[in-house]
Design an enzyme around this catalytic site. Structure first.
Site, PDB file in Angstrom:
ATOM      1  N   LYS A  29      85.082  16.589  31.323  1.00 17.66           N
ATOM      2  CA  LYS A  29      86.493  16.647  31.729  1.00 17.66           C
ATOM      3  C   LYS A  29      87.357  17.028  30.529  1.00 17.66           C
ATOM      4  O   LYS A  29      88.259  17.867  30.633  1.00 17.66           O
ATOM      5  CB  LYS A  29      86.944  15.267  32.253  1.00 17.66           C
ATOM      6  CG  LYS A  29      86.372  14.911  33.621  1.00 17.66           C
ATOM      7  CD  LYS A  29      86.654  13.461  34.000  1.00 17.66           C
ATOM      8  CE  LYS A  29      85.954  13.119  35.317  1.00 17.66           C
ATOM      9  NZ  LYS A  29      86.026  11.702  35.673  1.00 17.66           N
TER      10      LYS A  29
ATOM     11  N   GLN B 165      87.702   5.776  34.270  1.00 13.80           N
ATOM     12  CA  GLN B 165      86.374   6.276  34.626  1.00 13.80           C
ATOM     13  C   GLN B 165      85.530   5.134  35.217  1.00 13.80           C
ATOM     14  O   GLN B 165      85.429   4.067  34.631  1.00 13.80           O
ATOM     15  CB  GLN B 165      85.688   6.852  33.372  1.00 13.80           C
ATOM     16  CG  GLN B 165      84.320   7.443  33.621  1.00 13.80           C
ATOM     17  CD  GLN B 165      84.364   8.711  34.474  1.00 13.80           C
ATOM     18  OE1 GLN B 165      85.276   9.529  34.342  1.00 13.80           O
ATOM     19  NE2 GLN B 165      83.395   8.863  35.355  1.00 13.80           N
TER      20      GLN B 165
ATOM     21  N   ASP C 226      93.461  10.518  40.398  1.00 13.14           N
ATOM     22  CA  ASP C 226      92.348  10.227  41.308  1.00 13.14           C
ATOM     23  C   ASP C 226      92.833   9.973  42.740  1.00 13.14           C
ATOM     24  O   ASP C 226      92.019   9.837  43.654  1.00 13.14           O
ATOM     25  CB  ASP C 226      91.585   8.985  40.824  1.00 13.14           C
ATOM     26  CG  ASP C 226      90.334   9.351  40.027  1.00 13.14           C
ATOM     27  OD1 ASP C 226      89.939  10.533  40.071  1.00 13.14           O
ATOM     28  OD2 ASP C 226      89.767   8.465  39.368  1.00 13.14           O
TER      29      ASP C 226
END
Ligand code: NDP
Length: 321
Positions: A54, A98, A121
């Site tokens: 990422k 995460q 997210d």
């Protein structure tokens, strides 16, 4: 005829080219690059790889990117304080925690500590609620957006189509069901208690597997000519399973024999090749698109913020005038 393989990597590359231009235009206009922060707790090796990918992808696009690393035994208060710092950081437009987090921490509490305006997210109740209600202005989970990008790119007719999703998680199955519904598909959401999963799946014009069980979806689940999207990302080490799931993929089998590990999806690839119209591979299917949508969500969050700031300046000047 063998099903066509939908190349997620190539699609991700072309979307990222467009994003790089948009990032540079944003930076020219606002004097700063959009910024992303990932909070990484502990030393889970798979998470470390995902986070590195990422970060690399964000930097390549010209975005500001940072990883906030915390030790495996970080206390809840320490983690919440780190999340609050990124939430306040003016260089950060989008952020995420995460997963998985160490067992002494509550992932939902941590996710909800990320402000809705930076929640790339799409897990904050305000963003999930906006998606449910069909309201614009929210941030939508990356993997479902990646699935929709593939379907759109392929020109798959969704209106009136039977779409079956296996898996009802908050991060994949549920938001994807809402996106497909918004495109007028008839959506069925399956899970571990679904009776006769194969019969339900066989109705699908579009079949999405987001389960986490290697090779769960076989020939008996696939309607001839279906579009099959494999979200599953499973690392396997069992030689017998690898021989079964990688049958016919000689190079990958050789690599498994060499490395004793392989990444496979939830769909038996050979079965999808035999029966479907097209299928996303694992790896190289939905994975690269998820990362791409994370970058796009960061840019979207940066634009929303810019809009809010401009409105504030506008309000202040109209009050003083
Ligand atoms: P979760 O574990 O949160 O959810 C799994 C879902 O699958 C649950 O709804 C569960 O049902 C259902 N399920 C489990 N076993 C069965 C079964 N035998 N039959 C039918 N349904 C079953 O997983 P995620 O949604 O987070 O992830 C799913 C997969 O997608 C994983 O392999 C993950 O690694 C991958 N993934 C890949 C991404 C990418 O970028 N490519 C991004 C995100 C995830 P129930 O609710 O009843 O327990």
């Amino acid at each position: 005829m063998a099903a066509r393989i939908l190349d997620g990597k190539a699609l991700a590359r072309s979307i990222q080219q467009r994003l790089a231009e948009e990032v540079s235009a944003f930076a020219d206009q606002s004097g700063r690059a959009p910024g992303m922060a990932v909070v990484l707790i502990g030393d889970d090796p798979a998470s470390a790889v995902y986070v590195r990918n990422k970060e690399k992808a964000a930097r390549k696009l010209g975005m500001h990117s940072e990883v906030v690393r915390l030790p495996d035994n970080a206390a809840r208060e320490q983690v919440l304080a780190a999340i609050a710092r990124s939430a306040e950081d003016p260089l950060v437009d989008g952020m995420l925690v995460q997963l998985p987090v160490p067992p002494h921490l509550d992932p939902v509490e941590l996710q909800h500590a990320v402000p809705a305006s930076k929640d790339v997210d799409g897990l904050h109740p305000a963003n999930a609620g906006r998606l449910l209600l069909g309201q614009p202005g929210g941030l939508i989970a990356c993997t479902p957006r990646g699935v929709m990008a593939v379907l759109e790119h392929e020109g798959v007719e969704l209106e009136g189509a039977q779409a079956v999703i296996v898996g009802r998680s908050n991060i994949v199955g549920k938001p994807l069901s809402l996106l497909l519904l918004a495109r007028h598909a008839t959506v069925t959401l399956c899970h571990s208690r679904t009776r006769d999963l194969a019969a339900v799946c066989r109705r699908a014009d579009v079949l999405v597997a987001a389960v986490g069980v290697p090779g769960l979806i076989g020939l008996e689940h696939i309607k001839p000519g279906a579009v099959v999207i494999d979200v599953g990302t499973n690392s396997i080490t069992d030689p017998a399973l690898a021989e079964r799931l990688l049958a016919g993929q000689l190079r990958r089998l050789e690599r498994f024999r060499d490395k004793a590990v392989a990444l496979v999806g939830d769909v038996q690839f050979a079965a999808a090749r035999e029966r479907a119209a097209c299928v996303t591979p694992v790896p190289g299917g939905i994975g690269p698109l998820t990362v791409t949508m994370l970058l796009e969500n960061t840019l979207i969050a940066a634009r929303y913020r810019q809009g809010r700031e401009q409105r504030r300046v506008g309000d202040a000047s109209s009050m003083s005038g």
